[in-house]
Write an enzyme that holds these catalytic residues in place. Structure first.
Site, PDB file in Angstrom:
ATOM      1  N   GLU A  74       1.293  -1.897  -0.200  1.00  0.00           N
ATOM      2  CA  GLU A  74       0.285  -0.254   0.013  1.00  0.00           C
ATOM      3  C   GLU A  74       0.516   0.906  -0.056  1.00  0.00           C
ATOM      4  O   GLU A  74       0.770   2.399   0.888  1.00  0.00           O
ATOM      5  CB  GLU A  74      -0.800   0.033   1.546  1.00  0.00           C
ATOM      6  CG  GLU A  74      -1.910  -1.390   1.101  1.00  0.00           C
ATOM      7  CD  GLU A  74      -2.710  -1.238   2.008  1.00  0.00           C
ATOM      8  OE1 GLU A  74      -3.068  -0.377   3.061  1.00  0.00           O
ATOM      9  OE2 GLU A  74      -3.669  -1.986   2.038  1.00  0.00           O
ATOM     10  N   GLU A 128      -4.515  -8.533   1.319  1.00  0.00           N
ATOM     11  CA  GLU A 128      -5.875  -8.596   2.016  1.00  0.00           C
ATOM     12  C   GLU A 128      -7.278  -8.115   1.425  1.00  0.00           C
ATOM     13  O   GLU A 128      -7.669  -7.290   0.909  1.00  0.00           O
ATOM     14  CB  GLU A 128      -5.132  -6.546   2.591  1.00  0.00           C
ATOM     15  CG  GLU A 128      -4.086  -7.512   3.352  1.00  0.00           C
ATOM     16  CD  GLU A 128      -3.526  -5.449   4.374  1.00  0.00           C
ATOM     17  OE1 GLU A 128      -4.054  -5.163   4.566  1.00  0.00           O
ATOM     18  OE2 GLU A 128      -1.945  -5.507   3.948  1.00  0.00           O
TER      19      GLU A 128
HETATM   20  O1  IFM Z   1      -4.461  -3.327   9.219  1.00  0.00           O
HETATM   21  C1  IFM Z   1      -3.747  -2.738   7.709  1.00  0.00           C
HETATM   22  C2  IFM Z   1      -3.145  -3.102   7.027  1.00  0.00           C
HETATM   23  O2  IFM Z   1      -1.606  -2.685   8.102  1.00  0.00           O
HETATM   24  C3  IFM Z   1      -3.013  -2.445   5.540  1.00  0.00           C
HETATM   25  N1  IFM Z   1      -4.054  -2.758   5.175  1.00  0.00           N
HETATM   26  C4  IFM Z   1      -5.343  -2.622   5.657  1.00  0.00           C
HETATM   27  C5  IFM Z   1      -5.279  -3.350   7.074  1.00  0.00           C
HETATM   28  C6  IFM Z   1      -6.477  -2.539   7.748  1.00  0.00           C
HETATM   29  O3  IFM Z   1      -6.939  -1.264   8.331  1.00  0.00           O
END
Ligand code: IFM
Length: 479
Positions: free
Chosen positions: A179, A383
């Site tokens: 990200e 994710e």
């Molecule tokens: O916890 C975070 C992660 O570190 C990066 N993506 C989103 C998740 C939830 O906010």
């Protein structure tokens, strides 16, 4: 305004769905969120150590000092995953643990921790998927200018080489960045993430140097790990216009450029989008993009990692002030450079404790779009998950029906996207464990496994057992 995908997901027959043979099921975590042991074995502070220790930055003054104590409990955590039967584990290396201060030789003690972790995973038949950067820049590199400076990308390439030399014999799948939008725009734009700067030009410069770091790291990995599989994980924002008006369509285009195409453009097409350059021209001339940078960034990728939680709903600001939440925390400073005329709205639907709308159709639409825009690169969901207000009941059980419902809906959306032609190779649930949720501290629980923070005790939630069954069978059961 329901899209076709929303309608079809909602009215899908109550049947089980089988995922393709070989579909990878895993859990995701990140170093600073779970490891703790921030001053052990030579690790030096990262920007998140500094940020978390700054009063007022993180809820309750929480820090990652202990987190879930994974540094000392790695064997227990790998055994947990093995018990849950997943095929893969996506974790990140802490740069200041592997290469303290971000310069010079690697720390053998730091590397030993990851060697132990990877060996334990391989012994249990779990594929390691290593992320090089999940936001924990060594503080010394921030002190030297951080991501807005080109030198940070050069340091990152050296760190990538050290990691590949040490672990490339046993880790084949490597994610460069997690990200980068958050690193650049929340870290240097709105300041709700470390290092907490609020300068839109610094945010754009950071985005470019993160892109460059990605390209340099892919090359360093490929030079050292013959059969390396390289990817990047982007939190692609699925941006929807509030209405069908041209003004709202333009607002969505502008945010799509700043959120998504600022990364996919150079990484997958070898160019920054013309509209992005035009939109930001009053702020920056992009002269920090040097000759040769775009070719360096544009490396072939084996996979594109997609992180998805909720869609983004925008309109042209109408001056009534009836908006502002963009789901990325509260700050007087916008994370979106040159987008003051864009209003953010709460998308329809139930919300999670993060305030994020639950909408699996956003994931479906996003996967279809990525598959259509970049047909040459297979996708993997690196994710997806939900925070819920979980607690252990008097019998020691943790029931989290909201997480099961969320996963069921989103996995149905993934399955449908696959059926409709998207080449999706796997799914990583965020997260294995409850953990340090950045500026929210420990107040948000994203884990499939509950962590009792005072004792460190782990309790698999009902969702962990539910997900384990999906992973074991490759079948999403009917409701
Ligand atoms: O916890 C975070 C992660 O570190 C990066 N993506 C989103 C998740 C939830 O906010």
């Amino acid at each position: 305004m329901a899209t076709a995908a929303q309608q079809s997901t909602a009215s899908a027959p109550d049947a089980s769905r089988t995922f393709p043979e070989g579909f990878l099921w895993g859990f995701s975590t990140a170093a600073y969120q779970i490891e703790g042991a921030v001053a052990e074995d030579g690790r030096t502070p990262s920007i998140w150590d500094t940020y978390a220790r700054t009063p007022g930055r993180v809820r309750n003054g929480d820090t990652g000092d202990i987190a879930t104590d994974h540094y000392h409990r790695l064997h227990e955590d790998v055994a947990l995953m093995a018990g849950l039967g997943v095929g893969a584990y996506r974790f990140s290396l802490a740069w200041p643990r592997v290469q303290p201060t971000g310069r010079g030789p690697a720390s053998q003690k730091g590397l030993d921790f990851y060697r132990r972790l990877v060996d334990a995973l391989l012994e249990k038949g779990i594929q390691p998927v290593a992320t090089l950067y999940h936001w924990d820049l060594p503080q010394e590199l921030e002190d030297a200018g951080g991501w807005p400076e080109r030198a940070t990308a050069e340091r990152f390439a050296e760190y990538a080489a050290l990691a590949a030399d040490a672990l490339g014999d046993r880790v084949k799948t490597w994610t460069t960045l997690n990200e980068p939008w958050c690193s650049a725009f929340l870290g240097y734009g709105s300041g709700v993430h470390a290092p907490g700067r609020t300068d839109p030009v610094a945010a754009l410069r950071a985005a470019h140097h993160l892109n460059l770091a990605h390209g340099l790291a892919v090359q360093a990995l490929r030079d050292r790990v013959a059969d390396a599989e390289c990817l990047v994980s982007l939190n692609i924002h699925h941006v929807r216009p509030l209405t069908g008006s041209d003004a709202d369509a333009d607002a969505a285009r502008r945010i799509d450029a700043l959120a998504n195409r600022v990364f996919t453009g150079p990484m997958l097409r070898g160019a920054y989008p013309e509209d992005l350059l035009k939109d930001t021209a009053a702020l920056t001339d992009w002269s920090y993009v040097h000759d040769g940078d775009l070719a360096q960034i544009h490396q072939p990728l084996d996979l594109l990692g997609v992180n998805y939680y909720t869609p983004t709903l925008v309109s042209r600001a109408d001056g009534d002030g009836a908006h502002t939440s963009d789901g990325h925390g509260n700050s007087a400073h916008s994370p979106w450079p040159a987008a003051d005329e864009v209003a953010f709205h709460q998308p329809p639907g139930d919300t999670t404790p993060m305030g994020w709308a639950v909408d699996p159709s956003g994931l479906y639409d996003l996967l279809r779009r990525m598959a259509s825009d970049f047909p040459e690169v297979p996708l993997v969901i690196t994710e997806n998950g939900i925070a819920s207000d979980d607690y252990a009941d008097p019998s020691g059980q943790v029931n989290d029906p909201a997480r099961i419902a969320y996963l069921r809906g989103h996995l149905a959306a993934v399955h449908r996207a696959v059926e409709d032609g998207a080449d999706v190779r796997g799914y990583f649930l965020w997260s294995l464990l409850d953990n340090f949720e950045w500026a929210h501290g420990y107040s948000k629980r994203f884990g499939a496994v509950y962590v009792d923070y005072p004792t460190g005790t782990r309790i698999p939630k009902a969702s962990a057992r539910w997900y384990a069954e999906v992973a074991r069978t490759g079948v999403l059961p009917g409701a």
